[in-house]
Write a protein that holds these residues in place. Structure first.
Motif, PDB file in Angstrom:
ATOM      1  N   GLU A 160     128.871  17.349   2.755  1.00 58.55           N
ATOM      2  CA  GLU A 160     128.356  17.623   1.403  1.00 58.55           C
ATOM      3  C   GLU A 160     127.800  16.374   0.731  1.00 58.55           C
ATOM      4  N   ASP A 161     128.186  15.199   1.233  1.00 60.75           N
ATOM      5  CA  ASP A 161     127.732  13.945   0.625  1.00 60.75           C
ATOM      6  C   ASP A 161     126.404  13.453   1.205  1.00 60.75           C
TER       7      ASP A 161
ATOM      8  N   ILE B  40     129.056   8.065  -4.078  1.00 56.64           N
ATOM      9  CA  ILE B  40     128.704   9.476  -4.156  1.00 56.64           C
ATOM     10  C   ILE B  40     129.900  10.292  -3.686  1.00 56.64           C
ATOM     11  N   ALA B  41     130.388  11.181  -4.539  1.00 52.94           N
ATOM     12  CA  ALA B  41     131.588  11.941  -4.206  1.00 52.94           C
ATOM     13  C   ALA B  41     131.373  13.416  -4.516  1.00 52.94           C
ATOM     14  N   GLU B  42     130.618  14.094  -3.673  1.00 53.72           N
ATOM     15  CA  GLU B  42     130.407  15.531  -3.825  1.00 53.72           C
ATOM     16  C   GLU B  42     131.440  16.318  -3.022  1.00 53.72           C
ATOM     17  N   SER B  43     131.845  15.779  -1.882  1.00 46.47           N
ATOM     18  CA  SER B  43     132.804  16.473  -1.019  1.00 46.47           C
ATOM     19  C   SER B  43     134.216  16.326  -1.603  1.00 46.47           C
ATOM     20  N   GLN B  44     135.076  17.284  -1.259  1.00 49.80           N
ATOM     21  CA  GLN B  44     136.447  17.257  -1.758  1.00 49.80           C
ATOM     22  C   GLN B  44     137.217  16.031  -1.275  1.00 49.80           C
TER      23      GLN B  44
ATOM     24  N   LEU C 140     138.353   9.118  -4.537  1.00 50.81           N
ATOM     25  CA  LEU C 140     137.885   8.406  -5.716  1.00 50.81           C
ATOM     26  C   LEU C 140     138.924   8.472  -6.839  1.00 50.81           C
ATOM     27  N   GLU C 141     139.547   9.613  -6.971  1.00 52.29           N
ATOM     28  CA  GLU C 141     140.610   9.763  -7.976  1.00 52.29           C
ATOM     29  C   GLU C 141     141.790   8.845  -7.653  1.00 52.29           C
ATOM     30  N   TYR C 142     142.138   8.776  -6.370  1.00 45.34           N
ATOM     31  CA  TYR C 142     143.243   7.905  -5.938  1.00 45.34           C
ATOM     32  C   TYR C 142     142.895   6.430  -6.178  1.00 45.34           C
TER      33      TYR C 142
END
Length: 477
Positions: A335-336, A159-163, A169-171
């Motif tokens: 946020e997560d 779960i990736a809602e927070s910046q 996750l992108e990394y």
């Protein structure tokens, strides 16, 4: 008049017949000679391998086959007859051109004299065909494991809602494309293994196995045996035929070394060898094996501090620290919390066949809880709340009456007129106080939760002028 033991005779006859069946169905050649090399027994496999019928063989000796029939380059049974020792040989039957692998063993009588020499032989081509079948079976097992891992849906569970999590996750997706070693730092329960699975699932090794190894779960000797395997006879009580190691089994796949900071120093040297050369050796063996694995390690400890304290090898540290990920604790990505909790609600509704949901009040309070056990604690708490609640709507009381103690995060903000350094010290003081309080004053636990070495935490406490009623580190349970 003596009456013959018909029952005993029948039992002996049955045993004889069973032995014949075992010998005839043995994969390969089986023969027995006496102390002079004369054939006493041959199975069909032996006749087929040598190209000589049974009647002929039982009237000659092994020496005759060597010189007059097969024209073999050598014979393990002759070496055993001469040396009185076990002999393994590889030779050629010149008459047929077959390459033969043979094992002969001496059998001594009660007087210590050589009585028999049983010999087991295999046509190398047939033997390698059989071994290929075993390799295929092992690959089939790997396919089953990969299928089971595929049903885990590991990437979908991040779960990736927070910046911070979106960036991480992108990394992770970016570094999945290469084979470099990865080290993942983060508190216990923060989701380090999930990121390791995500990297594996997005990599070119996704169709191979992912093997997690917890470096703190086993004593050093057992951990070494699990990682590298062992030959037969290495351990008393071990598997009689030896055991393949996880690094050998995971060839072409990914090994996840959780809690790498707990790995003993003597094993760290062997791990370094694997990273540098891909070479492994089973315990009790001198044979070097090659294994192409990608290594992803994880820890909640400060490896740099451990290197300075000489409890972790510096050379291994620098080989692991090629690609570095820092998974933030749950309290730093609030946020997560709500989407994670709702995801777990769906998971347990599916597991238990229910249609429960968390009340808005429960979710709001959960968002303000410090979660020292991170995502793992959140998952366990949601499960407990859903199991204990008799209603479809799980109210706030289900959260408060459990073992979890709800701790509000400090809401006091620093004065906007303060200089930057003083404002940072204010935030740090509030943060340290909240974590230590949530750990009941246990500084050792608080340091582990924050990802700090205990001595570093002491320095920060002294620097900020803090004091706690339980300032001394308490022993771990």
């Amino acid at each position: 008049m003596d009456v013959p033991d018909l029952a005993g005779s029948a039992a002996a006859q049955r045993e004889y017949e069973l032995l014949k069946v075992l010998a005839e169905h043995y994969f390969g050649s089986m023969m027995v000679t006496d102390e002079k090399g004369r054939f006493l027994y041959v199975n069909d496999g032996c006749c087929k391998l040598l190209g000589i019928d049974r009647e002929t063989l039982l009237h000659i000796s092994i020496y005759d086959t060597l010189h007059d029939y097969c024209h073999a380059s050598s014979a393990s049974s002759i070496k055993t007859l001469e040396t009185r020792r076990e002999c393994l040989s590889n030779h050629t039957l010149e008459a047929s051109g077959k390459q033969v692998l043979a094992l002969s063993r001496p059998h001594f009588g009660p007087d210590g004299q050589l009585q028999f020499v049983p010999t087991y032989s295999w046509d190398e081509r047939e033997l390698y065909t059989l071994l290929e079948k075993f390799d295929q079976e092992r690959n089939n097992v790997k396919h089953v494991i990969r299928f089971m891992q595929g049903t885990d849906k590991a990437p979908d569970m991040l779960i990736a809602e927070s910046q911070p999590m979106r960036s991480l996750l992108e990394y992770a997706g970016h570094i999945a494309a290469v084979d470099s070693t990865v080290i993942i730092y983060g508190e216990s329960g923060s989701g380090k293994e999930m990121f390791a699975k995500y990297i594996h699932a997005k990599s070119a090794r996704a169709d191979q196995v992912f093997i997690p190894i917890n470096c703190a779960s086993l004593p050093p000797s057992l951990l070494e045996a699990e990682m590298f395997g062992y030959e037969k006879g290495t351990f008393t009580g071990g598997m009689k035929d030896g055991k393949i190691g996880l690094f050998e089994f995971a060839n072409k796949g990914t090994i996840f070394l959780d809690e790498i900071g707990e790995m003993p120093l003597e094993l760290q040297a062997k791990l370094l060898r694997i990273i540098e050369s891909g070479e492994i050796k089973r315990l009790g063996s001198n044979q070097i094996l090659k294994s192409d694995v990608r290594i992803i390690a994880a820890t909640n400890r400060d490896l740099g501090e451990m290197v300075r304290e000489k409890t972790f090898r510096a050379d291994l540290y620098y080989r692991l620290n090629v690609l570095v990920m820092n998974v933030p604790p749950l309290r730093e990505r609030t946020e997560d919390i709500r989407p994670l909790a709702q995801h777990f609600v769906q998971t347990f509704n599916k597991k238990y066949g229910t249609t429960k949901r968390l009340s808005p009040e429960a979710l709001q309070v959960m968002e303000h809880y410090a979660w020292p056990g991170n995502v793992r604690e959140l998952r366990n708490t949601v499960e407990r709340m859903m199991v204990e609640s008799k209603n479809t709507l799980v109210e706030l009381d289900a959260f408060r009456k459990g073992d979890t103690v709800v701790v509000e995060r400090p809401q006091s903000a620093p004065d906007a007129r303060l200089p930057y350094q003083q404002a940072m010290e204010h935030c740090e003081r509030e943060y340290l106080t909240a974590v230590v309080d949530s750990c009941g004053g246990n500084l050792r636990q608080a340091a582990a939760q924050m990802g700090l070495h205990l001595s570093t935490l002491y320095r920060k406490i002294d620097k900020l002028g803090l004091s706690f009623s339980k300032a001394a580190p308490q022993p771990d349970p």
